[in-house]
Scaffold this motif. Structure first.
Motif, mmCIF file in Angstrom:
data_model
loop_
_atom_site.group_PDB
_atom_site.id
_atom_site.type_symbol
_atom_site.label_atom_id
_atom_site.label_comp_id
_atom_site.label_asym_id
_atom_site.label_seq_id
_atom_site.Cartn_x
_atom_site.Cartn_y
_atom_site.Cartn_z
ATOM 1 N N GLN A 263 -6.996 31.781 42.748
ATOM 2 C CA GLN A 263 -6.752 29.868 42.794
ATOM 3 C C GLN A 263 -7.091 29.889 40.914
ATOM 4 O O GLN A 263 -7.003 28.595 40.571
ATOM 5 C CB GLN A 263 -7.983 29.676 43.301
ATOM 6 C CG GLN A 263 -8.174 29.438 44.693
ATOM 7 C CD GLN A 263 -9.382 28.864 45.513
ATOM 8 O OE1 GLN A 263 -10.598 28.675 45.066
ATOM 9 N NE2 GLN A 263 -9.496 28.085 46.537
ATOM 10 N N GLN A 264 -7.185 30.300 40.006
ATOM 11 C CA GLN A 264 -7.763 30.333 38.741
ATOM 12 C C GLN A 264 -6.542 30.074 37.649
ATOM 13 O O GLN A 264 -6.300 29.612 37.295
ATOM 14 C CB GLN A 264 -8.691 31.382 38.148
ATOM 15 C CG GLN A 264 -10.146 31.302 38.468
ATOM 16 C CD GLN A 264 -10.767 32.110 38.028
ATOM 17 O OE1 GLN A 264 -11.022 33.176 37.972
ATOM 18 N NE2 GLN A 264 -12.631 31.767 37.912
ATOM 19 N N ILE A 265 -5.514 30.925 38.375
ATOM 20 C CA ILE A 265 -3.738 31.155 38.187
ATOM 21 C C ILE A 265 -3.270 30.380 38.613
ATOM 22 O O ILE A 265 -2.155 29.803 37.752
ATOM 23 C CB ILE A 265 -3.956 33.207 38.533
ATOM 24 C CG1 ILE A 265 -5.042 34.318 38.227
ATOM 25 C CG2 ILE A 265 -2.407 33.032 37.162
ATOM 26 C CD1 ILE A 265 -5.058 33.671 36.940
ATOM 27 N N LYS A 266 -2.339 29.719 39.480
ATOM 28 C CA LYS A 266 -2.579 28.666 39.976
ATOM 29 C C LYS A 266 -0.886 29.264 40.519
ATOM 30 O O LYS A 266 0.430 28.937 39.515
ATOM 31 C CB LYS A 266 -2.079 27.348 39.497
ATOM 32 C CG LYS A 266 -3.562 26.749 39.437
ATOM 33 C CD LYS A 266 -4.426 26.188 40.283
ATOM 34 C CE LYS A 266 -4.727 25.498 39.797
ATOM 35 N NZ LYS A 266 -6.406 26.495 39.546
ATOM 36 N N LYS A 267 -0.610 30.947 40.905
ATOM 37 C CA LYS A 267 0.489 30.844 41.031
ATOM 38 C C LYS A 267 0.801 31.415 42.539
ATOM 39 O O LYS A 267 0.162 31.742 43.141
ATOM 40 C CB LYS A 267 0.896 32.596 40.173
ATOM 41 C CG LYS A 267 1.958 32.827 39.983
ATOM 42 C CD LYS A 267 2.393 34.249 39.159
ATOM 43 C CE LYS A 267 3.630 34.987 38.683
ATOM 44 N NZ LYS A 267 4.939 33.759 38.682
ATOM 45 N N ASP A 268 1.634 31.074 42.909
ATOM 46 C CA ASP A 268 2.413 31.489 44.475
ATOM 47 C C ASP A 268 2.238 32.757 45.244
ATOM 48 O O ASP A 268 1.572 33.185 45.749
ATOM 49 C CB ASP A 268 3.525 29.939 45.326
ATOM 50 C CG ASP A 268 2.940 28.611 44.732
ATOM 51 O OD1 ASP A 268 1.694 28.393 44.426
ATOM 52 O OD2 ASP A 268 4.168 27.788 44.746
ATOM 53 N N THR A 269 3.778 32.536 44.497
ATOM 54 C CA THR A 269 4.304 34.141 45.002
ATOM 55 C C THR A 269 3.873 35.264 44.301
ATOM 56 O O THR A 269 5.140 35.118 42.607
ATOM 57 C CB THR A 269 5.684 34.326 45.525
ATOM 58 O OG1 THR A 269 5.827 33.037 46.925
ATOM 59 C CG2 THR A 269 5.589 35.359 46.427
ATOM 60 N N LEU A 270 4.007 36.535 44.340
ATOM 61 C CA LEU A 270 3.029 37.723 43.267
ATOM 62 C C LEU A 270 4.212 38.315 43.493
ATOM 63 O O LEU A 270 4.582 39.286 44.952
ATOM 64 C CB LEU A 270 2.336 38.262 43.231
ATOM 65 C CG LEU A 270 0.899 37.616 42.884
ATOM 66 C CD1 LEU A 270 1.115 35.958 42.856
ATOM 67 C CD2 LEU A 270 -0.440 38.160 42.837
ATOM 68 N N THR A 271 4.948 39.088 42.326
ATOM 69 C CA THR A 271 5.634 40.285 42.846
ATOM 70 C C THR A 271 4.884 41.209 41.916
ATOM 71 O O THR A 271 3.676 41.134 41.648
ATOM 72 C CB THR A 271 6.609 40.193 41.067
ATOM 73 O OG1 THR A 271 6.276 39.785 40.277
ATOM 74 C CG2 THR A 271 7.517 39.303 42.088
#
Length: 563
Positions: A263-271
């Motif tokens: 939530q703090q990073i605001k990134k959807d899909t992680l590799t």
């Protein structure tokens, strides 16, 4: 950089695999380079299955470990889950403790204090277990060399189950069970598990006895995937299956603690790369800057509001860690220069005031700068503690063994290790380490190698080709992101240095009869005169996607450029 082009594969084998899979010969070449030569092997590679995981009881002592845990539960004993303070250790503790707590209440966790107790099993931890009536300790990601500590626990009536993946010493601790695929007398088929991976095999074995299926353990694999990425173990075989499904969990059903971080990073899909560079440093920061307990608490938390508080605290630790890392790296670089040590083939540097929690990161930074085996020391109580990092192809663990007379304690892997010694032995150790490395390293290893999978033309880069390439993920040691080379590239006139300090290079290139591609080279601003004069050049790069104003296009992420 020295470029090394992978040797051409057997054309007949390439053609046979291309025909059976219905793919471009270039895809077949990349698969064969990774040891995949048949349709069935390719199917397992592209579609990993939990069915491919090995029987956990193939690991030596697994039956003994399960039996001891079952007896502890039957007799209502208190079980202490003990693990190291890094990502592999804290995820392991979160994994095994949360699994056992799902059906047995008398379980607690213990992470040693990095500064007070140091790495691995401590006498203080055993005394804590004794004082609080724990009769069984399950040690994760540590313990394989804790011969004296296990004997001490035994005198206090405490049994040990060790789950480790580091290389054993000459003697195996006399624990109730020692699970370590690197034991010489262990026939387990896959040797490259991380500590959390060994912990997973333990809960998998416990689940077999409880008539559960591997699928029932799926939601624990986010922890295993994080440890696999952070500990830089090969993403091959069993690790590939565990990382593949773990990433799916992170992206579809992340545990509350991960959700709070994301939530703090605001990134959807992680590799897996995102896991390594976004999640792992934050988990690590707790043990580096404060205490590893904070990481375990976040990883097992189920209340979102509480997790958000823990995640915010860990975010602050991570900010502090970044600042300390930057400052100490600058100080270390100055020391090396001022002491006239740039001509050595090893880097050994010491300052008693440096923060013990970041010396491993600093060692990595120095290795990037000078590209040679590196040790960074600081004061730790009455002794000096160091983190070691190596260059590709050189075994720093073996080099440390060659200096053992000056070392009080050490452990680790081929490319990363930790040690302690007495201050009076520092200069002798430093000289011995330089001598051992000089005598054993191949000089070419002191120049960074860029391994190139294949030479291609820009016209080979199509959306279909990239779609298949993406399915090679998760990437990591043993299955690195493919690097390509193209020759006779010409910038079409838009090449320039970009970024606040103009340290990055952006070019728009084409070959004869090809489409144009944008290339971005981070930290490659000094290559401007090679790429932007209108003269042909060759580039090594990986292919990735760039999203701009809602439009996604393929781009070249440059690794190096040569005239």
């Amino acid at each position: 950089m020295r470029w090394t082009l992978q040797p051409k594969q057997d054309p007949k084998l390439i053609q046979e695999l291309s025909t059976s899979l219905g793919v471009d010969p270039l895809i077949s070449q990349l698969l064969i380079q990774r040891g995949i030569t048949t349709f069935q092997e390719a199917k397992q590679f592209f579609r990993p299955s939990l069915d491919e995981l090995h029987d956990p009881f193939l690991m030596k002592d697994m039956e003994l470990a399960v039996k001891r845990i079952e007896n502890a539960i039957a007799n209502e004993e208190n079980i202490l889950i003990y693990g190291d303070y890094d990502v592999d250790g804290t995820t392991s503790v979160a994994l095994v403790s949360s699994y056992l707590k799902s059906y047995y209440p008398n379980v607690a966790t213990y992470i040693p204090d990095r500064y007070d107790e140091g790495y691995g099993i401590s006498y203080k931890g055993i005394d804590f277990a004794s004082d609080n009536d724990f009769s069984l300790i399950i040690a994760l990601d540590c313990g394989i060399k804790a011969v004296d500590k296990v004997a001490y626990a035994s005198e206090k009536g405490i049994d040990f189950i060790i789950c480790d993946h580091h290389r054993p010493g000459t003697e195996i601790p006399k624990a109730t069970a020692v699970l370590d695929p690197k034991r010489e007398d262990c026939d387990y088929p896959y040797k490259e598990l991380c500590g959390c991976g060994v912990g997973f095999k333990l809960i998998q074995a416990l689940s077999v006895k409880r008539n559960l299926k591997t699928e029932d353990l799926l939601l624990y694999l986010d922890l295993v995937a994080t440890a696999i990425g952070a500990d830089i173990v090969p993403i091959t075989g069993e690790n590939r299956v565990l990382a593949y499904y773990g990433l799916k969990v992170i992206n579809s059903h992340p545990r509350t603690g991960f959700k709070a971080i994301l939530q703090q990073i605001k990134k959807d899909t992680l590799t897996i790369t995102d896991v390594v560079f976004i999640i792992a440093p934050r988990i690590n920061a707790a043990g580096r800057m404060k205490h590893g307990n904070h990481a375990v608490t976040l990883l097992v938390e189920t209340d979102m509001n509480a997790a958000a508080v823990w995640a915010q605290e860990i975010e602050e630790f991570n900010t502090d860690r970044r600042e300390a890392d930057k400052r100490i790296t600058e100080e270390a670089l100055r020391k090396i220069k001022n002491n006239g040590e740039t001509e050595r083939i090893t880097t050994v540097v010491y300052d008693e005031a440096w923060h013990k929690g970041v010396i491993g990161i600093v060692a990595s930074r120095l290795t990037e700068t000078y590209y040679r085996p590196t040790l960074v020391f600081t004061k730790s109580g009455e002794k000096l503690a160091a983190s070691a990092r190596s260059v590709s192809g050189f075994d720093v663990y073996n080099a440390l063994e060659g200096c053992a007379e000056y070392i009080e304690q050490f452990g680790g892997h081929k490319y990363a290790a930790g040690l302690t010694l007495f201050e009076k032995d520092y200069e002798n150790f430093k000289a011995a380490f330089e001598k051992v490395v000089q005598e054993t390293i191949d000089p070419k290893l002191l120049k960074p190698e860029l391994k190139i999978d294949a030479e291609i033309n820009l016209k080979d880069i199509t959306p279909k080709f990239y779609r298949i390439l993406k399915q090679f993920a998760p990437f990591g040691p043993g299955n690195m992101t493919p690097v390509f080379m193209s020759q006779n590239l010409v910038d079409v006139g838009f090449g320039k240095c970009v970024g606040d300090d103009k340290s990055h290079l952006r070019v728009v290139v084409k070959q004869e009869n090809s489409n144009q591609f944008t290339g971005i080279g981070f930290g490659m601003g000094d290559k401007h005169d090679i790429a932007c004069t209108g003269k042909p050049f060759k580039a090594a790069y990986v292919i990735d996607e760039n999203e701009w104003n809602g439009t996604v296009s393929l781009q070249l992420r440059l690794k190096d450029i040569k005239a």
